[in-house]
Design a protein around this motif. Structure first.
Motif, PDB file in Angstrom:
ATOM      1  N   ASP A 155       0.837  -1.210   0.000  1.00 49.74           N
ATOM      2  CA  ASP A 155       0.000   0.000   0.000  1.00 49.74           C
ATOM      3  C   ASP A 155       0.867   1.252   0.000  1.00 49.74           C
ATOM      4  OD1 ASP A 155      -2.264  -1.550   0.010  1.00 49.74           O
ATOM      5  OD2 ASP A 155      -2.636  -1.335   2.163  1.00 49.74           O
ATOM      6  N   ARG A 156       1.929   1.221   0.790  1.00 52.16           N
ATOM      7  CA  ARG A 156       2.832   2.383   0.861  1.00 52.16           C
ATOM      8  C   ARG A 156       3.526   2.609  -0.481  1.00 52.16           C
ATOM      9  NH1 ARG A 156       6.021   0.660   5.787  1.00 52.16           N
ATOM     10  NH2 ARG A 156       4.251  -0.138   6.907  1.00 52.16           N
ATOM     11  N   VAL A 157       3.961   1.515  -1.095  1.00 49.53           N
ATOM     12  CA  VAL A 157       4.628   1.625  -2.399  1.00 49.53           C
ATOM     13  C   VAL A 157       3.650   2.185  -3.431  1.00 49.53           C
ATOM     14  CG1 VAL A 157       5.679   0.303  -4.285  1.00 49.53           C
ATOM     15  CG2 VAL A 157       6.313  -0.191  -1.919  1.00 49.53           C
ATOM     16  N   ASP A 158       2.403   1.719  -3.396  1.00 45.82           N
ATOM     17  CA  ASP A 158       1.385   2.237  -4.316  1.00 45.82           C
ATOM     18  C   ASP A 158       1.159   3.737  -4.108  1.00 45.82           C
ATOM     19  OD1 ASP A 158       1.042  -0.287  -5.390  1.00 45.82           O
ATOM     20  OD2 ASP A 158      -0.792  -0.726  -4.264  1.00 45.82           O
ATOM     21  N   LEU A 159       1.100   4.155  -2.863  1.00 45.76           N
ATOM     22  CA  LEU A 159       0.921   5.584  -2.564  1.00 45.76           C
ATOM     23  C   LEU A 159       2.094   6.407  -3.082  1.00 45.76           C
ATOM     24  CD1 LEU A 159      -0.547   5.628   1.066  1.00 45.76           C
ATOM     25  CD2 LEU A 159      -1.649   6.470  -1.008  1.00 45.76           C
ATOM     26  N   ILE A 160       3.300   5.904  -2.846  1.00 44.67           N
ATOM     27  CA  ILE A 160       4.499   6.628  -3.321  1.00 44.67           C
ATOM     28  C   ILE A 160       4.486   6.714  -4.848  1.00 44.67           C
ATOM     29  CG2 ILE A 160       7.026   6.547  -3.482  1.00 44.67           C
ATOM     30  CD1 ILE A 160       6.054   7.382  -0.722  1.00 44.67           C
ATOM     31  N   ASN A 161       4.147   5.618  -5.514  1.00 44.14           N
ATOM     32  CA  ASN A 161       4.095   5.622  -6.981  1.00 44.14           C
ATOM     33  C   ASN A 161       3.026   6.586  -7.489  1.00 44.14           C
ATOM     34  OD1 ASN A 161       6.209   3.847  -7.435  1.00 44.14           O
ATOM     35  ND2 ASN A 161       4.872   2.045  -7.334  1.00 44.14           N
ATOM     36  N   GLU A 162       1.876   6.611  -6.836  1.00 44.62           N
ATOM     37  CA  GLU A 162       0.816   7.535  -7.221  1.00 44.62           C
ATOM     38  C   GLU A 162       1.247   8.984  -7.004  1.00 44.62           C
ATOM     39  OE1 GLU A 162      -3.980   8.171  -6.506  1.00 44.62           O
ATOM     40  OE2 GLU A 162      -2.977   6.462  -5.559  1.00 44.62           O
ATOM     41  N   LEU A 163       1.949   9.226  -5.913  1.00 44.44           N
ATOM     42  CA  LEU A 163       2.463  10.563  -5.623  1.00 44.44           C
ATOM     43  C   LEU A 163       3.476  11.000  -6.692  1.00 44.44           C
ATOM     44  CD1 LEU A 163       2.422  12.929  -3.630  1.00 44.44           C
ATOM     45  CD2 LEU A 163       4.156  11.737  -2.295  1.00 44.44           C
ATOM     46  N   LEU A 164       4.343  10.094  -7.076  1.00 46.57           N
ATOM     47  CA  LEU A 164       5.325  10.395  -8.135  1.00 46.57           C
ATOM     48  C   LEU A 164       4.624  10.672  -9.462  1.00 46.57           C
ATOM     49  CD1 LEU A 164       8.088   7.763  -7.279  1.00 46.57           C
ATOM     50  CD2 LEU A 164       8.216  10.248  -6.956  1.00 46.57           C
ATOM     51  N   ASP A 165       3.594   9.885  -9.768  1.00 44.24           N
ATOM     52  CA  ASP A 165       2.825  10.107 -10.999  1.00 44.24           C
ATOM     53  C   ASP A 165       2.169  11.490 -10.994  1.00 44.24           C
ATOM     54  OD1 ASP A 165       3.475   7.589 -11.972  1.00 44.24           O
ATOM     55  OD2 ASP A 165       1.547   6.679 -11.415  1.00 44.24           O
ATOM     56  N   GLN A 184      -1.669  11.046   3.104  1.00 42.88           N
ATOM     57  CA  GLN A 184      -1.832   9.599   3.237  1.00 42.88           C
ATOM     58  C   GLN A 184      -0.489   8.913   3.465  1.00 42.88           C
ATOM     59  OE1 GLN A 184      -3.977   8.800  -0.439  1.00 42.88           O
ATOM     60  NE2 GLN A 184      -5.849   8.380   0.726  1.00 42.88           N
ATOM     61  N   VAL A 185       0.525   9.346   2.726  1.00 44.92           N
ATOM     62  CA  VAL A 185       1.874   8.785   2.893  1.00 44.92           C
ATOM     63  C   VAL A 185       2.370   9.061   4.308  1.00 44.92           C
ATOM     64  CG1 VAL A 185       4.305   9.032   2.193  1.00 44.92           C
ATOM     65  CG2 VAL A 185       2.514   8.844   0.453  1.00 44.92           C
ATOM     66  N   ASP A 186       2.208  10.306   4.755  1.00 41.73           N
ATOM     67  CA  ASP A 186       2.641  10.650   6.112  1.00 41.73           C
ATOM     68  C   ASP A 186       1.931   9.796   7.152  1.00 41.73           C
ATOM     69  OD1 ASP A 186       4.259  12.579   4.972  1.00 41.73           O
ATOM     70  OD2 ASP A 186       2.953  14.262   5.505  1.00 41.73           O
ATOM     71  N   LYS A 187       0.655   9.579   6.950  1.00 43.08           N
ATOM     72  CA  LYS A 187      -0.121   8.757   7.876  1.00 43.08           C
ATOM     73  C   LYS A 187       0.378   7.311   7.868  1.00 43.08           C
ATOM     74  CE  LYS A 187      -4.854   7.261   8.793  1.00 43.08           C
ATOM     75  NZ  LYS A 187      -6.215   7.256   8.289  1.00 43.08           N
ATOM     76  N   GLU A 188       0.615   6.766   6.688  1.00 42.69           N
ATOM     77  CA  GLU A 188       1.103   5.383   6.567  1.00 42.69           C
ATOM     78  C   GLU A 188       2.469   5.223   7.231  1.00 42.69           C
ATOM     79  OE1 GLU A 188      -0.131   2.468   5.244  1.00 42.69           O
ATOM     80  OE2 GLU A 188      -2.074   3.471   5.028  1.00 42.69           O
ATOM     81  N   TRP A 189       3.339   6.187   6.977  1.00 41.36           N
ATOM     82  CA  TRP A 189       4.686   6.092   7.554  1.00 41.36           C
ATOM     83  C   TRP A 189       4.632   6.293   9.072  1.00 41.36           C
ATOM     84  CZ3 TRP A 189       8.696   3.911   5.373  1.00 41.36           C
ATOM     85  CH2 TRP A 189       8.723   3.787   3.991  1.00 41.36           C
ATOM     86  N   GLY A 190       3.696   7.134   9.517  1.00 35.39           N
ATOM     87  CA  GLY A 190       3.530   7.346  10.953  1.00 35.39           C
ATOM     88  C   GLY A 190       3.046   6.087  11.654  1.00 35.39           C
TER      89      GLY A 190
END
Length: 114
Positions: free
Chosen positions: A4-14, A105-111
């Motif tokens: 899920d985190r990888v998907d969020l990061i990829n979406e953020l990069l996109d 969302q990324v910040d929340k996941e990493w937190g």
């Protein structure tokens, strides 16, 4: 979870790439708008002066000049260019908002991962 985190990061990069694309388009559309505005104003002035030279009453020139075919066409091109510029600007704003949401969302996941 990690996926899920990888998907969020990829979406953020996109979204960041998308933002860069729309910023480039905004520059292009801004230049096209400026050129269309210049062409329209020049033709408007030329046509008004020609109507004046042809002895049209000054009070009618303002009413007639906008209906001249070339002036109307250039005004349409100017207005169309402005719409494209505004659409790109709005897309930039929407993409920035999407990036902010994804970043949260990324910040929340990493937190939660800590």
């Amino acid at each position: 979870e990690r996926g899920d985190r990888v998907d969020l990061i990829n979406e953020l990069l996109d979204k960041n790439r998308e933002l860069s694309t729309f910023i480039t388009l905004l520059r292009k559309y801004g230049q096209e708008l400026a050129e269309a505005e210049r062409n329209y104003k020049v033709k408007l002035s030329e046509t008004a002066l020609k109507l004046k030279a042809d002895k049209m009453p000054i009070t009618l020139i303002d009413k007639v000049v906008y209906g001249q075919k070339e002036v109307a066409e250039l005004r349409f091109k100017r207005d169309s260019a402005e719409v494209m510029y505004q659409v790109a600007l709005e897309k930039i704003n929407v993409t920035k908002l999407q990036i902010k949401i994804l970043q949260n969302q990324v910040d929340k996941e990493w937190g939660q991962a800590k």
